[in-house]
Design a protein around this motif. Structure first.
Motif: not given
Ligand code: ISL
Ligand code: CA
Length: 562
Positions: A521-528, A540-550
């Motif tokens: 999924l491409e979430l867009g940088d707004g969620w970093a 799973r990582a505690d904090v979202l990094r820019p980019g996509s997630i699987t």
């Protein structure tokens, strides 16, 4: 905005007493059984319990046929035990909501017995009596439980209306004495300490008084006359009157929820607008009708998951400004959520049960958990017609035999959407009768109790139960769950279920993969930088990094950005 109502951050748990827990070994759940498990409810963290009917009843429809509104059926226990339950729940900060079944009574209710005594009975007009037409029923209305909605009374030669079983005659709400008797009964329960009502088919109480034929359906003798009895001419008047006569001047935080088959978003807004004083929220039926074909509920056509998502999202959007909705996947009338909307294959069962929970509990509305749903209980593996006990299924099968209809299609329908799927005993432990009873249960225990049960889940990290518990806690902790605005994402994707909730600076992101294959999924940088509040897969990582997630198959996550 004024302070949001308390029930916007509440979660309701439904108990179907017959199938919850049996305390005396007769194979039927009872109040004693519920009393033994109140801590299960407190552990889960729910705010309200809705109890399906426990009143005196001949049990033609498992208690939805009431012969005394102000007493408990001995099958379930005593009034004293109910008082005990109210106290035990209140001690734990949990409210108790009773089922209010007043579209109809049992034919064994003294009101009906008196009404049926003859055309001159003072209570004749308390029910709906009509003369026949050409020695047949007064009109072509069909019962929800097969056959005509009219029953001939040989003695008087008149017919009475029953939208459900013939043992469930419809009350005549046009009669003011009927209405006052119902309101008095409701006040009696509130005085006793109950906290509100779930109102059974309450949008059926005002019927179109012409009792005209419904538009005929080719090949059907009796048809569902829905448009002539649902949301009828005086329905809003009756509900406003009930609200005023029962709740006005009462202290405390009560809950009213109207069960309303066929209700539209426009009507739901009217029913739940606080300024109109009718009910707090409704149960709508749109999303539980998506897998049904045009002819009847038994016409199972498989699930269109995109239609399911779009339906729920449409309700979210339509009630954004005004009105309040209940959120539910299942109840005692519906098949089990994980089997119907998720994937009950053992390899995906747990993740999909958690995904459904995440999707529902992240939405705007008041979530309902039906007993066993918090464990991910599944449909029962029905194989034959004689395994069904429910009057609706039993009558349907009789009709299939009598009219030579397609038996295979009927069996499939009964297995897929039959109500007994939801009514098998709650699986407390792995033992033969799942800890439900020491005797023979009235409906068999699902064989998967060997691995699917409360003991193996309560307090176990990553279990379905713990996932539900976490979601309920999140609703209590973060106002954005209760009242945040809703925006659907990826609305045309049949597999990814995603949406955003927004309240002031807080943004909540809910994502679920409703398929077996992993999805990127491409979430867009707004969620970093968003924090993972809850995920269904460990590590799973505690904090979202820019980019996509699987997301793995059926994985779900909730992120918060503030
Ligand atoms: O789903 C339906 C219509 O769309 C019907 O089966 C029915 O109107 C609905 O499920 C109503 O259910 C309630 O009233 C019934 C009772 O059998 C159910 O258990 C109860 O929930 C009659 O009291
Ligand atoms: Ca019992």
């Amino acid at each position: 905005m004024s302070d949001p109502a308390w029930f916007t951050s509440a979660v309701v748990y439904q108990i179907y007493p017959r199938s919850f827990a049996d305390s005396n070994g007769d194979g039927i759940g009872d109040l004693g059984g519920i009393l033994q498990h109140v801590d299960h409810l407190a552990d889960l963290g729910v705010d309200v319990v809705w109890l399906s009917p426990i009143y005196r009843s001949p049990q033609a429809d498992n208690g939805y046929d009431i012969s005394d509104y102000q007493d408990i059926d001995p099958l379930f226990g005593t009034l004293e035990q109910l008082d005990e339950l109210i106290a035990a729940l209140h001690d734990r900060g949990i409210k108790l909501v009773m089922d209010l079944v007043v579209n109809h009574t049992s034919d064994e209710h003294p009101w009906f017995v008196e009404s049926a005594a003859g055309p001159d009975s003072p209570k004749r007009d308390w029910y709906i009596w009509r003369d026949g037409r050409d020695a047949q029923e007064p009109n072509n209305w069909g019962s929800f439980f097969s056959g005509s909605a009219w029953q001939l009374d040989e003695a008087s030669g008149q017919y009475y209306l029953h939208l459900f079983d013939r043992k469930q005659p419809d009350l005549n709400w046009e009669n003011e004495d009927v209405r006052e008797a119902v309101y008095a009964m409701m006040r009696w329960w509130l005085d006793r300490g109950v906290d509100g009502f779930r109102m059974d088919v309450i949008n059926f109480i005002s019927k179109e008084q012409s009792f005209a034929d419904a538009p005929p359906v080719p090949g059907e003798r009796y048809v569902n006359a829905f448009q002539l009895f649902a949301n009828g001419p005086r329905i809003h008047e009756f509900l406003a009157e009930m609200h005023e006569r029962v709740f006005e001047g009462r202290e405390g935080k009560h809950l009213t929820v109207g069960e309303m088959p066929g209700v539209t978003t426009e009507e739901a807004i009217l029913y739940t607008d606080p300024a109109r004083g009718e009910v707090d929220m409704v149960f709508q039926f749109e999303h539980v009708s998506i897998d049904q074909g045009p002819t009847s509920k038994w016409d199972w056509i498989g699930l269109d998951r995109l239609a399911l998502k779009q339906s729920l999202h449409r309700w979210q959007t339509a009630l954004a400004q005004q009105g309040w909705n209940s959120l539910y996947w299942d109840n005692h009338d519906q098949p089990r959520a994980v089997s119907r909307f998720g994937d009950d294959d053992p390899a995906y069962w747990e993740q999909s049960a958690k995904a459904l929970a995440t999707i529902l509990h992240g939405m705007r509305g008041t979530p309902y958990v039906y007993q066993g749903e918090e464990l991910g209980m599944t449909n029962y593996p029905f194989r034959s017609a004689d395994e069904h006990r429910d009057v609706e299924a039993v009558n349907h099968w009789k009709r299939v035999l009598a009219e030579g209809l397609d038996q295979q299609a009927a069996l499939t329908g009964m297995a897929k959407v039959g109500r007994d799927n939801a009514r098998t005993p709650v699986q407390w432990d792995a033992s033969e009768q799942a800890g439900f009873t020491t005797g023979e249960p009235w409906l068999p225990v699902n064989p998967n109790r060997s691995w699917l049960n409360a003991v193996s889940q309560v307090g176990k990290d990553g279990s379905v139960f713990e996932h539900y518990r976490a979601l309920i806690r999140l609703r209590h902790e973060h106002p954005v769950f209760a009242t945040g605005d809703f925006t659907g994402l990826m609305d045309n994707d049949p597999e990814i279920w995603a949406y955003v909730r927004t309240l002031d600076r807080q943004r909540l992101l809910v994502v679920a993969n409703c398929s077996r294959a992993p999805r990127e999924l491409e979430l867009g940088d707004g969620w970093a930088g968003a924090r993972l509040l809850l995920g269904s897969v460990d590590g799973r990582a505690d904090v979202l990094r820019p980019g996509s997630i699987t997301l793995a198959g059926w994985e779900s996550r909730v992120y918060l950005l503030d």
